[in-house]
Motif scaffolding. Structure first.
Motif: not given
Ligand SMILES: O=C(O)CCC(=O)C(=O)O
Length: 277
Positions: A121, A123, A228
């Protein structure tokens, strides 16, 4: 970076950036001597003995050797390794993890084909794994293998196999066909490292030797990256600045197996479990 160091790097790693961009990996890079690698191993194995029977702390030691042993923190700051990471990521670099991948002697454990950035996760793809061999990692010991150029394929579908023999948490595996004939083995002597892209297809086979295969997977990320989810995992800064505020930057550990460090690692481990897709 001093001119002298730059010169040394271009002598030992000519065209690192170019080869890495083409293949998605660069190997081997000689980082520390075999004697220094042996000392690193001795430090880790002494800690294992000291924590004997304490499964919780032993698991944290494997996941956070750079927080619990100053020798491993120093390895993540090794000039050659950081300079190579700078070639790939630029100046501002954090260590997101330095977990150990250990295959015991004569072990059937494997790592299935996968792409690292599928699960974390983050970005962006400004990440590179430096796998530092703490013991010998040759073909028969189950060194890593890479599919050159596969980092250009973006993220492909993966499924969870939950195979007990698989060292990945859920036995995650690429579900499209991988052409094994194209695989390149990254054989490493103790003290050497490989660098691989977060989207590169990679895996490793069983350890058929009589010695443990130990490597620290140092995940270098650009400090511009973020989770994220907005969470701020614990990281260390090894180059440039980290004024972006996306992570919890902690100073180097001040001692060996410190109780306050175990506590920090425990908290971060809970967060990482939540982040792992
Ligand atoms: O240690 C291994 O065999 C695999 C490590 C790996 O998959 C990684 O560092 O991304």
């Amino acid at each position: 970076m001093t001119t002298q160091l730059k010169k040394k790097l271009s002598e030992t790693m000519p065209q690192l950036g170019e080869i890495y961009a083409q293949q998605g990996f660069f190997s081997p890079v000689s980082a520390i001597s075999e004697t220094e690698a042996k000392e690193l191993r001795q430090d880790y194995e002494a800690a294992e003995r000291e924590l004997h029977g304490d499964t919780d702390r032993l698991a944290l030691l494997k996941a956070y050797p750079n927080r619990l042993l100053p020798s491993f923190d120093a390895a993540t700051r090794n000039r050659t390794l950081v300079t190579a990471a700078q070639e790939i990521l630029g100046e501002n670099i954090l260590v997101w993890s330095a977990a150990l991948f250990i295959k015991e002697a004569d072990s059937t454990k494997i790592v299935s084909w996968h792409q690292d950035l599928t699960y974390w996760q983050l970005n962006d793809i400004k990440e590179v794994t430096c796998w530092l061999a703490v013991s010998s990692a040759r073909k028969e010991a189950g060194c890593m293998k890479f599919i050159p150029g596969s980092h250009k394929d973006k993220i492909v579908p993966h499924n969870d196999t939950f195979d007990e023999n698989n060292m990945l948490s859920r036995g995650q595996e690429i579900s499209v066909e991988v052409d094994e004939n194209k695989a390149v083995h990254a054989e490493l002597d103790p003290g050497q490292a490989s660098f691989h892209h977060g989207l590169l297809f990679h895996s490793s086979g069983p350890n058929k030797t009589e010695d443990r295969r130990i490597g620290s997977a140092i995940r270098y990320i650009s400090a511009t990256m973020k989770q994220e989810t907005g969470d701020r995992p614990m990281v260390t800064q090894v180059s440039g600045h980290s004024d972006f505020g996306h992570f919890k930057v902690v100073p180097p550990p001040t001692g060996r197996l410190l109780e306050e460090e175990f506590e920090l690692c425990r908290l971060d481990n809970e967060l990482k479990k939540k982040l792992l897709l």
